[in-house]
Structures are given as structure tokens and as C-alpha cells.
Motif scaffolding. Structure first.
Motif, PDB file in Angstrom:
ATOM      1  N   UNK A  40      -7.389 -23.479 -15.125  1.00 19.05           N
ATOM      2  CA  UNK A  40      -6.930 -22.236 -15.749  1.00 19.05           C
ATOM      3  C   UNK A  40      -7.966 -21.124 -15.567  1.00 19.05           C
ATOM      4  N   UNK A  41      -9.251 -21.512 -15.660  1.00 18.09           N
ATOM      5  CA  UNK A  41     -10.318 -20.534 -15.485  1.00 18.09           C
ATOM      6  C   UNK A  41     -10.315 -19.940 -14.076  1.00 18.09           C
ATOM      7  N   UNK A  42     -10.075 -20.808 -13.081  1.00 18.78           N
ATOM      8  CA  UNK A  42     -10.159 -20.305 -11.712  1.00 18.78           C
ATOM      9  C   UNK A  42      -9.066 -19.286 -11.426  1.00 18.78           C
ATOM     10  N   UNK A  43      -7.985 -19.323 -12.207  1.00 17.91           N
ATOM     11  CA  UNK A  43      -6.963 -18.286 -12.046  1.00 17.91           C
ATOM     12  C   UNK A  43      -7.358 -16.984 -12.738  1.00 17.91           C
ATOM     13  N   UNK A  44      -8.083 -17.141 -13.845  1.00 15.62           N
ATOM     14  CA  UNK A  44      -8.433 -15.982 -14.660  1.00 15.62           C
ATOM     15  C   UNK A  44      -9.683 -15.276 -14.136  1.00 15.62           C
ATOM     16  N   UNK A  45     -10.686 -16.101 -13.799  1.00 10.88           N
ATOM     17  CA  UNK A  45     -11.993 -15.564 -13.448  1.00 10.88           C
ATOM     18  C   UNK A  45     -11.951 -14.855 -12.093  1.00 10.88           C
ATOM     19  N   UNK A  46     -12.468 -13.668 -12.030  1.00 13.57           N
ATOM     20  CA  UNK A  46     -12.463 -12.911 -10.779  1.00 13.57           C
ATOM     21  C   UNK A  46     -11.171 -12.144 -10.588  1.00 13.57           C
ATOM     22  N   UNK A  47     -10.158 -12.455 -11.421  1.00 16.27           N
ATOM     23  CA  UNK A  47      -8.900 -11.725 -11.321  1.00 16.27           C
ATOM     24  C   UNK A  47      -8.690 -10.859 -12.552  1.00 16.27           C
ATOM     25  N   UNK A 105      -8.102 -15.118  -2.617  1.00 20.03           N
ATOM     26  CA  UNK A 105      -8.052 -16.119  -3.682  1.00 20.03           C
ATOM     27  C   UNK A 105      -6.987 -15.793  -4.721  1.00 20.03           C
ATOM     28  N   UNK A 106      -6.804 -14.491  -4.997  1.00 17.75           N
ATOM     29  CA  UNK A 106      -5.968 -14.106  -6.136  1.00 17.75           C
ATOM     30  C   UNK A 106      -4.738 -13.288  -5.777  1.00 17.75           C
ATOM     31  N   UNK A 107      -4.648 -12.761  -4.558  1.00 15.99           N
ATOM     32  CA  UNK A 107      -3.497 -11.934  -4.220  1.00 15.99           C
ATOM     33  C   UNK A 107      -2.787 -12.524  -3.001  1.00 15.99           C
ATOM     34  N   UNK A 108      -1.432 -12.375  -2.966  1.00 22.67           N
ATOM     35  CA  UNK A 108      -0.678 -12.894  -1.825  1.00 22.67           C
ATOM     36  C   UNK A 108      -0.638 -11.811  -0.747  1.00 22.67           C
ATOM     37  N   UNK A 109      -1.682 -11.764   0.054  1.00 17.29           N
ATOM     38  CA  UNK A 109      -1.734 -10.772   1.129  1.00 17.29           C
ATOM     39  C   UNK A 109      -2.227 -11.446   2.405  1.00 17.29           C
ATOM     40  N   UNK A 110      -1.956 -10.806   3.546  1.00 20.68           N
ATOM     41  CA  UNK A 110      -2.446 -11.347   4.805  1.00 20.68           C
ATOM     42  C   UNK A 110      -3.927 -11.042   4.938  1.00 20.68           C
ATOM     43  N   UNK A 111      -4.588 -11.717   5.889  1.00 27.80           N
ATOM     44  CA  UNK A 111      -6.012 -11.485   6.098  1.00 27.80           C
ATOM     45  C   UNK A 111      -6.280 -10.037   6.453  1.00 27.80           C
ATOM     46  N   UNK A 112      -5.328  -9.479   7.251  1.00 26.90           N
ATOM     47  CA  UNK A 112      -5.548  -8.094   7.665  1.00 26.90           C
ATOM     48  C   UNK A 112      -5.454  -7.133   6.480  1.00 26.90           C
ATOM     49  N   UNK A 113      -4.454  -7.386   5.628  1.00 31.36           N
ATOM     50  CA  UNK A 113      -4.324  -6.539   4.439  1.00 31.36           C
ATOM     51  C   UNK A 113      -5.559  -6.672   3.548  1.00 31.36           C
ATOM     52  N   UNK A 114      -6.055  -7.913   3.449  1.00 32.96           N
ATOM     53  CA  UNK A 114      -7.240  -8.148   2.623  1.00 32.96           C
ATOM     54  C   UNK A 114      -8.413  -7.339   3.150  1.00 32.96           C
ATOM     55  N   UNK A 115      -8.557  -7.334   4.476  1.00 32.95           N
ATOM     56  CA  UNK A 115      -9.661  -6.569   5.059  1.00 32.95           C
ATOM     57  C   UNK A 115      -9.506  -5.083   4.762  1.00 32.95           C
ATOM     58  N   UNK A 116      -8.269  -4.584   4.912  1.00 33.28           N
ATOM     59  CA  UNK A 116      -8.057  -3.164   4.637  1.00 33.28           C
ATOM     60  C   UNK A 116      -8.361  -2.817   3.190  1.00 33.28           C
ATOM     61  N   UNK A 132     -17.719  -3.579  -6.093  1.00 31.13           N
ATOM     62  CA  UNK A 132     -16.470  -3.603  -5.324  1.00 31.13           C
ATOM     63  C   UNK A 132     -15.767  -4.946  -5.506  1.00 31.13           C
ATOM     64  N   UNK A 133     -16.540  -6.034  -5.443  1.00 33.14           N
ATOM     65  CA  UNK A 133     -15.962  -7.368  -5.629  1.00 33.14           C
ATOM     66  C   UNK A 133     -15.363  -7.527  -7.014  1.00 33.14           C
ATOM     67  N   UNK A 134     -16.075  -7.004  -8.011  1.00 34.30           N
ATOM     68  CA  UNK A 134     -15.646  -7.187  -9.392  1.00 34.30           C
ATOM     69  C   UNK A 134     -14.372  -6.402  -9.693  1.00 34.30           C
ATOM     70  N   UNK A 135     -14.216  -5.243  -9.042  1.00 32.32           N
ATOM     71  CA  UNK A 135     -13.052  -4.399  -9.335  1.00 32.32           C
ATOM     72  C   UNK A 135     -11.866  -4.672  -8.405  1.00 32.32           C
ATOM     73  N   UNK A 136     -12.075  -5.483  -7.356  1.00 29.31           N
ATOM     74  CA  UNK A 136     -11.086  -5.553  -6.275  1.00 29.31           C
ATOM     75  C   UNK A 136      -9.717  -6.064  -6.739  1.00 29.31           C
ATOM     76  N   UNK A 137      -9.682  -6.971  -7.720  1.00 32.97           N
ATOM     77  CA  UNK A 137      -8.393  -7.486  -8.171  1.00 32.97           C
ATOM     78  C   UNK A 137      -7.878  -6.760  -9.401  1.00 32.97           C
ATOM     79  N   UNK A 138      -8.440  -5.559  -9.631  1.00 31.65           N
ATOM     80  CA  UNK A 138      -8.008  -4.739 -10.743  1.00 31.65           C
ATOM     81  C   UNK A 138      -7.988  -5.501 -12.065  1.00 31.65           C
ATOM     82  N   UNK A 139      -9.142  -6.011 -12.489  1.00 33.46           N
ATOM     83  CA  UNK A 139      -9.182  -6.852 -13.685  1.00 33.46           C
ATOM     84  C   UNK A 139      -8.922  -6.042 -14.951  1.00 33.46           C
ATOM     85  N   UNK A 140      -8.523  -6.749 -16.009  1.00 31.87           N
ATOM     86  CA  UNK A 140      -8.335  -6.076 -17.290  1.00 31.87           C
ATOM     87  C   UNK A 140      -9.685  -5.836 -17.949  1.00 31.87           C
TER      88      UNK A 140
END
Lengths: 321, 368
Positions: free
Chosen positions: B124-131, B160-171, B207-215
Motif C-alpha cells: 500500500x505504501x509503494x502506491x502512496x509514496x512518491x505519488x 512507476x505511478x502513471x500509465x504513460x509511454x517512455x516517451x511521454x515520461x521523458x517529455x 522535480x522528482x518530488x512534484x512530478x506526480x502532482x502529490x497532495x
């Protein structure tokens, strides 16, 4: 009038980085420190402030330039000749964990310099002197029987100060002596330094990145950037309105830190590498008021009024070009 | 270099203007800070700590590093947890993201989205943490993986947390790197952490911390390892992202002054307990608890030159030397009374702030 205790003349210190490139830590620095004053040297990491301190106590030797102590040149003399100055010029280090031998009891550590420099003292006199020194820095004499690891950070820094003062020096270099301490302990050590400075009639070179601490304690301050002294003068003149834009950025950043409102633009970009310093003014890559001449010509320290100089082509700029 | 100046310069100026109270941003800003307490009360809490206690067992006994802590961070708010080393602020921060030491014994609740995250499994943590909840550490050099290029470290956090392609992730990673003011993003994303400056590394962490738009973002002394002029840049960046992305931020710091222009609400901690909490501006201008007052009086400044500082005598008691009952500060307090070592201090509510002290309201405020 004011008597010069230390004079630094055109001192340059180079290091080599891992790629064997020359890194100029101190660049043609000239500076005087007067008897009885506290001189504060401020700047960010890598600006050369600690190197300057180390040059003065001869932990490092300058590549060029001269250092004078009470009018005598001490930079060119041999190690043996310098020995007699060692008891007069002492240092307090930043990290009280790294600068005290962990395998010796505090009392032994305090007696060690006496064994070398005060051969006239008996063992009993040495012990009494070490105990008195502990009391001077606010520690019980029972601390003499303890090992450094049994002490807190603040207590260790008191021991470092006792170690620096036991030979009754006239000049002490304190390199970030309170940076590793919590605010409430920091205030204890700053008060101690201020009262010991009076008691021992010391001249103090206080090195720190923290402008709040430096301007609290110092009579005069010097601001360093990339190995250069960019502004130097009496604290009350500079804090009223610094001439150099870097000094103003530092003041504004630390005012922001102490909770007062910012009035200067936040500097952009990073400090350039000292192995590849910019041409012209060392600060021009980050200066909000940079002009054509700043990229070309390095400004020299020029007097603004008595007891206050700055190295800037356009001192007191406030309007963006 | 030129690009860095432009990008960082832009973010710098925006932040500056907003802080100076530019009309456009001020309205949005005041909801978070300043006189926004009324507006704040309406915002639901993202995370709530209820009677949270974290202890370490030693010789069969439990020694609390954090004791009966009540704390909440509201949506979009920037709150601060201030205290000296050993006060328990970092243990609190680590517990909110489920990274507290395994030996720690925990009591009480940390509620996120109505659920007690202290009961979460590692899955459960691995879904929450970083997201939903992410963290920025003090020393980015140890928090980043030294063997992986920084761009890829951000991309992995997206994949890890978003359903995107590698290219989208890079962008997305590159866009975020630009948003945090990094120059020459394409080249920089191929750099290893050691090739960057301290300020750049901390921008990567952010940048890493904000990338998944955390609450919620927890920032544990994010600028302590940096120089003051760089510190100012990073703090402005955090405030800008907090506003733009509406992420709530809990800032952990030892520096009382640092939080003034950034946070709206502050908790002052000492030896495991909150001793005073309230609006930043009020606590900074008029501290009431003897410890908060002591902290403010101990800070050196040019204006105090020639006068002795007022240090707090003694040191913070070690974990195993703290009183089980009574006020944790009473051993160093100049105003301690007989009752202070006997009974836990009550919570005194004064004009919207809370002070945990045996002194009366009149004694705390100095008003008759």
C-alpha cells in the motif's frame, strides 16, 4: 591610532583539481587586520574564506604574496622560524568532532601545547593551568578527566576554544566556530567568544557563511566571492547600504532568513567554478546590474569613504540597466 | 548558461512580485498565507496526526522521541515544523511517509484520506509514496542514486505511478525540469548527480518530488546544505510550485526566520513535543512560550551588536534523560514553577494560537 597586527599583501593560493586543472582559491588578496578588532570574513562555500584563514595560521602556504605579523614577514620564513609565532597565532575549527583527538582526555589535550611551548612550567603548574582554562570557557574542571566523545557539541567547541587560548595568543582565527551548533547553543558560544576576546585582549578573525552571525560579532567585515575580496569596511557602514551588489544580495538573503522582508532581487544561477572563473568581474555572470565593461575588466577595490572599499564598476546600482 | 539565467530569472521575479503582494497573485496567495486563517479553516486537512507517539526501546523501556503530537496540514497550505536537533521533527516527517526506523514503536494515528497510514502494508505504501505523498531530503547527494542519470531517475518515478509511454515520461520529466528552473534540460538530464551543483541537485530532487502532482510534499531541511543565495532561489521555487500545483507542503527546519515569507502556519517543537503553534507572522513577531522566546532572543543580528545574546542555558536533554511527566522544557526554563515538573502543561488558546505552558494567559501575553 589603529595598529596593524596582520597585513596580507597580494596573496594568491592555487590548488589542483582532480583533472589537474588550476583552481584559484584566493586571488591577489590584500587585507589588514588591526590590533584588538574582530574582523569578519563572509562568503559562500568555495569563496576562499577558509583558505585565507588557513594561510594565516600557516596550515597552507601561499603561491604568491606576503603575510606580515606585527610588521614582520612570516610567509617567507622557515618552519623552524615560524614556530615562535605559533603560540601567538591560534585557530578554532568548525567541526569540534574532527579537530580534537578522540583518544586523549581533555586534560591531556590542554596540557600538550604547554609541554611544547611552556617548558618553564612544572607538571603541577600545567595541570592547574589546564583546569583554570576549562573554567574560563565555562566547563567544570572535572571535564579534564573526560574523553571528547562524552561531550556535547557545544561543550566540545568550548574545549576547542580553550585549546586555542591556553598559550595566551594575540591573534585567533575562528573558522565557522558555531556553524555546527543549534541556535540556543550557538548564542552561548558567541557570548563566550565576545567575553574572552575582551579578557584576553585578542584580535579575532571570524570566518563564517552566516552574515547574521558575522555582523553581530565584528567591527569590520570583508565579503569574498570566488577568491576575491569584493567589499570591505566597517559593519555599520556596510549594513546601512552595501556598495557591491553581491554584498546586497547576501544581506537580503540573510534578512529573508531572519524574517525581514526582501528588497533585492534573488540572484539567479550558480557560483562559477573557481577552476574556470569568468573574465572581467568575477560576479558579472550573476549580477543583475552587469554592463559591458564588467565582462571585460576586473574591478579593483576602491575606497568609497574612509574605512570602506568595494570592487565594483558601478557601486550602489539599484536601477536595472 | 544564458538559458539558466532566463528561466531561473523568470521564476525568481515572479516569486518576488507575489511576495511583495502583486494584486494578481495576492488574492490567490492570501488564501494560503497572511490573513488566510479563516479561509484556511474551511480547507480540509490532507494529513492529520492524532496523538502520535514514536518511541525507541532501550533496555526494555520505551523512550519517546515524539510524544502526543497533534498536527494537521491543510490542502494547498505551506506549514512548518520548527525545532533544534533532537526535537523529533525529522522522525515525524519520516513517519508521515512511512520511512521511520524499523525499531521505532508507534502509537496514535496518521490519517490520510480518512485512513490510518501507520497500518499500511509495504505494498500500500509503494502506491502512496512518491505519488500522493513525496519527500525532499536535506542532502540531495545521498538521496539521489549516484549511478543513474538524473533524467532517468525522474522518468522512473513517472513510470512507476502513471500509465504513460517512455516517451511521454521523458517529455514530462523534461517539462518538469524546465519548471524547476534548470538550464539546458536535454543535456542536463543525461548528467549524473555528481556532475551537478548542489543547487541543481536540489532542483532535481524537487522535480522528482512534484512530478506526480502529490497532495502533500514533506521537505526536511531542503536548503540547509546550500549557500544562502542558492537557498533563497530554492525556497522561492518551493513556494511557486506550491501555488501553481496546489500541493500542500510541510517544511521541516531549524530556522525560525526562514519560514516567515513562505509558510502560513507553524509548529514549534522541543524535545519531542509541540510547545507552541499558530500563524507564522504572529509567532515570529510575538513569541509567547518561553522556549520560542528563547529561540528568537538567541538569534544573532547586526542590530544586537555590542549586547550579549540571551542564550537558553543548558542543552536539550537526551532521549533517556527526559522527564516522564511535566513540561519537557522546565529544566532550561527561566520561568519554571514547582508545578512544571509535576504536571504536563495545559494547552492555552490565545487569539487563535496554542501555547502549551503552565503560565497563565496574562503571564504569557504580558497583558494584565
Amino acid at each position: 591610532m589603529k595598529k596593524e597586527l596582520i597585513r596580507i599583501e597580494h596573496v594568491t593560493k592555487d590548488f589542483r583539481d582532480s583533472n589537474r586543472r588550476r583552481v584559484r582559491a584566493v586571488d591577489d588578496l590584500s587585507l589588514s587586520i588591526y590590533e584588538g578588532e574582530t574582523f569578519g570574513l563572509v562568503g559562500e562555500s568555495g569563496c576562499g574564506k577558509s583558505t585565507t584563514g588557513n594561510l594565516l595560521v600557516r596550515l597552507l602556504k601561499a603561491n604568491q604574496g606576503k603575510i606580515f605579523y606585527k610588521g614582520t614577514e612570516i610567509s617567507g620564513i622557515s618552519e623552524r622560524e615560524f614556530a615562535k609565532y605559533r603560540r601567538e597565532i591560534q585557530m578554532v575549527f568548525q567541526d569540534p568532532y574532527g579537530s580534537i583527538n578522540p583518544r586523549k582526555k581533555i586534560g591531556w589535550l590542554l596540557e600538550e601545547p604547554l609541554k611544547i611551548h611552556r617548558k618553564d612550567l612544572s607538571a603541577e603548574e600545567r595541570r592547574r593551568m589546564a583546569e583554570r582554562m576549562l573554567e574560563v570557557v565555562g566547563l567544570d574542571k572535572s571535564f579534564g578527566r573526560r574523553y571528547p566523545k562524552a561531550l556535547s557539541g557545544g561543550q566540545r567547541q568550548r574545549v576547542s576554544i580553550a585549546l586555542a587560548l591556553i598559550l595566551n595568543p594575540s591573534f585567533v582565527v575562528a573558522d565557522e566556530p558555531v556553524s555546527a551548533l543549534d541556535v540556543s547553543i550557538q548564542a552561548q558560544i558567541l557570548n563566550l567568544l565576545a567575553s574572552l576576546k575582551k579578557e584576553f585582549s585578542l584580535t579575532l578573525l571570524f570566518i563564517s557563511h552566516d552574515l547574521n552571525v558575522v555582523s553581530y560579532l565584528s567591527d569590520r567585515i570583508g565579503i569574498m566571492y570566488l577568491g576575491n575580496l569584493v567589499e570591505v569596511g566597517r559593519v555599520e557602514l556596510i549594513e546601512r547600504g552595501a556598495a557591491h551588489p553581491y554584498t546586497r544580495a547576501l544581506f537580503s538573503a540573510s534578512e529573508r532568513e531572519s524574517g525581514r522582508g526582501p528588497d533585492e532581487p534573488v540572484l539567479t544561477g550558480d557560483v562559477p567554478s573557481p577552476s574556470d572563473p569568468p573574465a572581467g568581474c568575477p560576479f558579472h555572470t550573476r549580477c543583475p546590474y552587469c554592463q559591458e565593461v564588467c565582462r571585460r575588466e576586473k574591478p579593483v577595490l576602491r575606497e568609497i569613504e574612509e574605512g570602506w572599499s568595494a570592487a565594483c564598476h558601478f557601486p550602489f546600482s539599484v536601477e536595472l540597466p | 548558461m544564458a538559458e539558466e539565467k532566463a528561466v531561473a530569472g523568470m521564476s525568481g521575479k515572479n516569486g518576488e512580485k507575489a511576495m511583495a503582494g502583486q494584486p494578481g497573485n495576492a488574492a490567490e496567495y492570501s488564501g494560503i498565507s497572511g490573513d488566510g486563517q479563516a479561509a484556511n479553516e474551511k480547507r480540509p486537512a490532507v494529513v492529520k496526526l492524532r496523538n502520535f507517539t514514536l518511541s525507541f526501546p532501550m533496555d526494555g523501556k520505551l523512550y519517546p522521541a515524539v510524544k502526543h503530537l497533534d498536527l494537521e496540514i491543510r490542502e494547498g497550505e505551506m506549514a512548518a515544523l520548527i525545532g533544534e536537533s533532537g526535537c523529533g521533527k525529522s522522525m515525524t516527517a519520516l513517519s508521515v511517509i512511512g520511512l521511520q526506523p524499523e525499531t521505532a514503536v508507534i502509537d496514535g494515528e496518521i490519517l490520510y484520506d480518512g485512513r490510518n497510514i501507520l497500518d499500511f502494508s509495504e505494498k500500500e505504501w509503494s502506491e502512496l509514496r512518491g505519488k500522493s505523498i513525496s519527500m525532499v531530503f536535506q542532502e540531495p547527494m545521498t538521496a539521489l542514486n549516484p549511478l543513474i542519470r538524473v533524467g532517468r531517475q525522474i522518468e522512473e518515478n513517472i513510470l512507476e505511478h502513471q500509465k504513460v509511454s517512455k516517451r511521454e515520461a521523458r517529455e514530462k520529466a523534461w517539462a518538469m525540469m524546465r519548471q524547476v528552473g534548470l538550464p539546458d534540460v536535454e543535456a542536463l538530464s543525461r548528467a549524473y548527480p555528481h556532475q551537478l551543483s548542489g543547487g541543481q541537485r536540489q532542483r532535481i530532487m524537487i522535480a522528482m518530488a512534484f512530478i506526480n502532482n502529490p497532495a502533500l510534499l514533506i521537505a526536511d531541511e531542503p536548503t540547509t546544505a546550500l549557500d544562502v543565495t542558492i537557498q533563497a532561489q530554492i525556497m522561492q521555487l518551493m513556494k511557486k510550485l506550491n501555488r501553481e500545483l496546489k500541493t500542500a507542503v510541510l517544511l521541516i527546519s531549524h530556522n525560525l526566520g526562514l519560514v516567515r515569507s513562505l509558510c502560513s502556519y507553524v509548529y514549534i517543537m522541543y524535545a519531542g513535543s509541540v510547545v507552541e503553534e499558530g500563524k507564522v507572522e504572529e509567532i515570529l513577531t510575538r513569541p509567547m512560550h518561553p522556549y520560542t522566546r528563547g529561540l528568537a532572543a538567541a538569534i544573532p543580528a547586526a542590530g544586537k551588536r555590542g549586547r550579549a545574546l540571551e542564550p537558553i542555558p543548558g542543552t536539550v536533554p537526551d532521549l533517556d534523560a527526559r522527564p516522564e511527566k511535566g513540561c519537557v522544557f522546565c529544566g532550561r526554563c527561566a520561568r519554571s514553577m514547582e508545578i512544571c515538573s509535576r504536571e504536563d502543561p495545559p494547552c492555552v488558546s490565545i487569539e487563535g494560537r496554542k501555547v502549551f505552558c503552565h503560565l497563565s494567559e496574562a503571564e504569557l501575553t504580558g497583558k494584565p
